[in-house]
Design an enzyme around this catalytic site. Structure first.
Site, short mmCIF file in Angstrom:
data_model
loop_
_atom_site.label_atom_id
_atom_site.label_comp_id
_atom_site.label_asym_id
_atom_site.label_seq_id
_atom_site.Cartn_x
_atom_site.Cartn_y
_atom_site.Cartn_z
N GLY A 14 0.83 -1.15 -0.10
CA GLY A 14 -0.01 0.00 0.07
C GLY A 14 0.93 1.19 -0.18
O GLY A 14 1.84 1.28 0.68
N VAL A 26 16.92 8.67 -0.64
CA VAL A 26 17.70 7.40 -1.03
C VAL A 26 18.62 7.74 -2.30
O VAL A 26 19.84 7.79 -2.19
CB VAL A 26 17.09 6.24 -1.36
CG1 VAL A 26 17.66 5.12 -2.05
CG2 VAL A 26 16.31 5.58 -0.07
N ARG A 75 0.64 -5.01 -5.13
CA ARG A 75 0.91 -6.14 -4.33
C ARG A 75 1.14 -7.16 -5.36
O ARG A 75 0.06 -7.62 -6.41
CB ARG A 75 -0.15 -6.33 -3.62
CG ARG A 75 -0.63 -5.22 -2.52
CD ARG A 75 -1.65 -5.36 -1.84
NE ARG A 75 -2.24 -4.36 -1.07
CZ ARG A 75 -1.87 -3.66 0.06
NH1 ARG A 75 -0.80 -4.26 0.75
NH2 ARG A 75 -2.59 -2.78 0.51
N ASP A 106 4.82 -5.13 5.80
CA ASP A 106 5.20 -6.64 6.00
C ASP A 106 5.37 -7.40 5.01
O ASP A 106 6.17 -8.24 4.90
CB ASP A 106 4.71 -7.16 7.38
CG ASP A 106 2.99 -7.20 7.06
OD1 ASP A 106 2.75 -6.52 5.89
OD2 ASP A 106 2.23 -7.78 7.88
N GLY A 107 4.50 -7.33 4.07
CA GLY A 107 4.24 -7.97 2.82
C GLY A 107 5.72 -7.78 2.03
O GLY A 107 6.41 -8.81 1.45
N THR A 129 4.27 2.17 5.71
CA THR A 129 2.94 1.93 5.58
C THR A 129 2.04 2.75 6.57
O THR A 129 2.97 3.39 7.94
CB THR A 129 3.01 0.42 5.98
OG1 THR A 129 1.47 -0.04 6.66
CG2 THR A 129 3.89 0.19 7.37
N ASP A 131 0.09 1.95 8.65
CA ASP A 131 -0.65 0.85 9.72
C ASP A 131 0.38 0.97 11.13
O ASP A 131 -0.13 0.70 11.90
CB ASP A 131 -0.68 -0.54 9.17
CG ASP A 131 -1.87 -0.72 8.29
OD1 ASP A 131 -2.49 0.22 7.93
OD2 ASP A 131 -1.70 -1.97 7.59
N ASP A 133 2.51 -1.02 11.97
CA ASP A 133 2.49 -2.35 12.70
C ASP A 133 4.08 -3.32 12.48
O ASP A 133 3.77 -4.35 12.20
CB ASP A 133 1.49 -3.02 11.94
CG ASP A 133 1.46 -3.38 10.60
OD1 ASP A 133 2.17 -2.38 9.70
OD2 ASP A 133 0.45 -4.12 9.96
N ARG A 175 -6.27 -3.54 8.57
CA ARG A 175 -6.69 -4.75 8.55
C ARG A 175 -6.37 -5.82 9.73
O ARG A 175 -7.02 -6.45 10.19
CB ARG A 175 -6.23 -5.41 7.07
CG ARG A 175 -7.05 -6.54 6.38
CD ARG A 175 -6.72 -6.94 5.12
NE ARG A 175 -5.64 -6.35 4.50
CZ ARG A 175 -5.42 -5.93 3.37
NH1 ARG A 175 -6.26 -6.10 2.62
NH2 ARG A 175 -4.19 -5.50 2.95
N ALA A 190 -12.73 9.85 21.40
CA ALA A 190 -14.12 8.64 20.92
C ALA A 190 -14.44 8.24 22.41
O ALA A 190 -13.60 8.18 23.42
CB ALA A 190 -13.07 7.83 20.54
N GLU A 191 -15.44 7.69 22.40
CA GLU A 191 -16.26 7.01 23.55
C GLU A 191 -15.74 5.69 23.65
O GLU A 191 -15.85 5.35 24.80
CB GLU A 191 -17.82 7.23 23.35
CG GLU A 191 -18.43 8.67 24.10
CD GLU A 191 -17.75 9.94 23.17
OE1 GLU A 191 -17.70 9.79 21.95
OE2 GLU A 191 -17.78 10.80 23.89
N LYS A 214 -25.60 9.10 29.91
CA LYS A 214 -26.72 9.17 28.77
C LYS A 214 -26.89 10.55 28.33
O LYS A 214 -27.53 10.84 27.57
CB LYS A 214 -27.91 8.69 29.81
CG LYS A 214 -27.64 7.33 30.16
CD LYS A 214 -28.17 6.34 28.93
CE LYS A 214 -28.13 4.69 29.35
NZ LYS A 214 -26.51 4.31 30.07
N LYS A 216 -24.58 12.62 27.08
CA LYS A 216 -23.77 13.05 26.09
C LYS A 216 -24.28 13.38 24.89
O LYS A 216 -25.24 12.23 24.45
CB LYS A 216 -22.64 12.09 25.77
CG LYS A 216 -21.69 12.34 26.78
CD LYS A 216 -20.28 11.35 26.11
CE LYS A 216 -19.54 11.56 27.22
NZ LYS A 216 -18.10 10.77 26.47
O1 F6P Z 1 -1.65 -1.67 4.62
C1 F6P Z 1 -2.14 -0.48 4.55
C2 F6P Z 1 -3.46 -0.81 4.26
O2 F6P Z 1 -4.00 0.65 3.93
C3 F6P Z 1 -4.30 -1.20 5.34
O3 F6P Z 1 -4.56 -0.42 6.49
C4 F6P Z 1 -5.65 -1.68 4.68
O4 F6P Z 1 -6.25 -2.72 5.33
C5 F6P Z 1 -5.24 -2.20 3.45
O5 F6P Z 1 -3.84 -1.50 3.22
C6 F6P Z 1 -6.12 -1.91 2.32
O6 F6P Z 1 -5.50 -2.19 1.01
P1 F6P Z 1 -5.94 -2.09 -0.34
O7 F6P Z 1 -5.61 -0.64 -0.60
O8 F6P Z 1 -5.05 -2.99 -1.46
O9 F6P Z 1 -7.19 -2.60 -0.41
#
Ligand code: F6P
Length: 325
Positions: A14, A26, A75, A106-107, A129, A131, A133, A175, A190-191, A214, A216
């Site tokens: 992504g 780079v 991808r 990660d991919g 990314t 994410d 993550d 995801r 956020a609640e 209640k 809010k």
């Molecule tokens: O990894 C980045 C991300 O945006 C995730 O947050 C999301 O789940 C996924 O890619 C969506 O991918 P695509 O744009 O390929 O549907």
């Protein structure tokens, strides 16, 4: 050790804001050290198909502020096969490439790890990314911009929620990871937050709505998209069923989270790790992701960057609980 004279550079998976700033860093660092750069379009797909072109300092002018990736991304299913990786390696050899810089998530690094175990081609990775993550960096390139885009959008949704006395279920990206939901949930007041790491605890949400204040006039529930079918719509359906008196709406923020001008934080992060990537290849590093931990450059083997799970900070969830009373 032979001195590296030519490297390949690509983005994969992504797109994320700040990838262009990393590409710029780079290319310019390589120029500084008299190393040639070959740009590879569309990630591993383009590598297999030989979509390669020379890049110089000028070719990355005026891109630091642009979202997306000038190298394009994809991808690739083909790179998951041994035949695909063989074709990719042949192309790299044909173009005289002696090392690679991969920008992705990660991919991308899983592919790089396998490739690096099969062929004698040093690869270093930059965490790109939204994410956040990846293990081995405090932040990934794109995360800061994405979370700022999210809070901007949720602030707007809050205006409507407040004006109409509504409950909004807002779905954000991630995801496999709730890190976008977690941080933006705090920042937008956020609640409640629902993330894959806590197994989308619907009962906890219902308890919260049952026992929370209640009076809010607006309520925001942040949900990470996760892999469950239906996602936020299913949660919205269950909330409506249990609390028919709430005026409930679902809003999916979607790909607006991936676009736009990178924030200052993302541009600086991308520039720092971009410089470090070229220096790392010169110094003989391979199969490692380059991140920043406690404000210092850190090297993490690809297998750890992908496999070690990034822990959710339980304090963050507690903060939401405390501050949303
Ligand atoms: O990894 C980045 C991300 O945006 C995730 O947050 C999301 O789940 C996924 O890619 C969506 O991918 P695509 O744009 O390929 O549907």
């Amino acid at each position: 050790m032979t001195q590296i004279k030519k490297i390949g550079l690509f983005t994969s998976g992504g797109d994320a804001p700040g990838m262009n700033a990393a590409i710029r860093a780079v290319v310019r660092t390589a120029k500084y050290y008299n190393i040639e750069v070959v740009g590879i379009r569309r990630g591993y797909e383009g590598m297999i198909n030989g979509e390669m072109f020379p890049m110089d300092g000028k070719s990355v002018a005026n891109i630091i502020q642009r979202g997306g990736t000038i190298l394009k991304t994809a991808r690739s299913e083909q790179f998951k096969t041994a035949d695909g990786r063989r074709l990719a390696y042949d192309q790299l050899v044909k173009h005289g490439i002696q090392g690679l810089v991969a920008i992705g998530g990660d991919g991308t690094f899983t592919g790089a790890r396998i490739f690096g175990s099969e062929y004698d081609m040093p690869v270093v990775g930059l965490p790109g990314t939204i994410d956040n993550d990846l293990y081995g960096t405090d932040f990934t390139i794109g995360y800061d911009t994405a979370i700022n885009t999210v809070i901007d959008a949720v602030d707007k949704i809050r205006d409507t929620a407040e004006s109409h006395d509504r409950l909004f279920i807002v779905e954000v990206m991630g995801r496999d990871s709730g890190l976008i939901a977690l941080r933006t949930g705090i920042a937008s007041g956020a609640e409640a937050i629902i993330i894959p790491e806590t197994k989308r605890d619907i009962n906890a949400l219902m308890d919260r709505l049952e026992n929370g204040r209640k009076d809010k006039s607006s309520k925001i529930v942040m949900v990470a998209e996760g892999e469950d079918p239906g996602g936020a719509f299913e949660i919205g359906r269950q909330v409506k069923e249990k609390f028919p008196n709430y005026d409930t709406r679902v809003s999916i923020l979607g790909h607006i989270q991936r676009g736009g001008k990178p924030s200052c934080m993302d541009r600086v992060l991308a520039s720092r790790v971009g410089v470090a990537a070229v220096e790392a290849l010169r110094d003989g590093h391979r199969n490692e992701m380059i991140g920043i931990v406690h404000n210092e450059i850190a090297f993490t083997p690809f297998e750890h960057a992908c496999k070690h799970h990034v822990e959710i900070n339980a304090n963050f969830l507690k903060i939401v609980e405390i501050l949303s009373i």
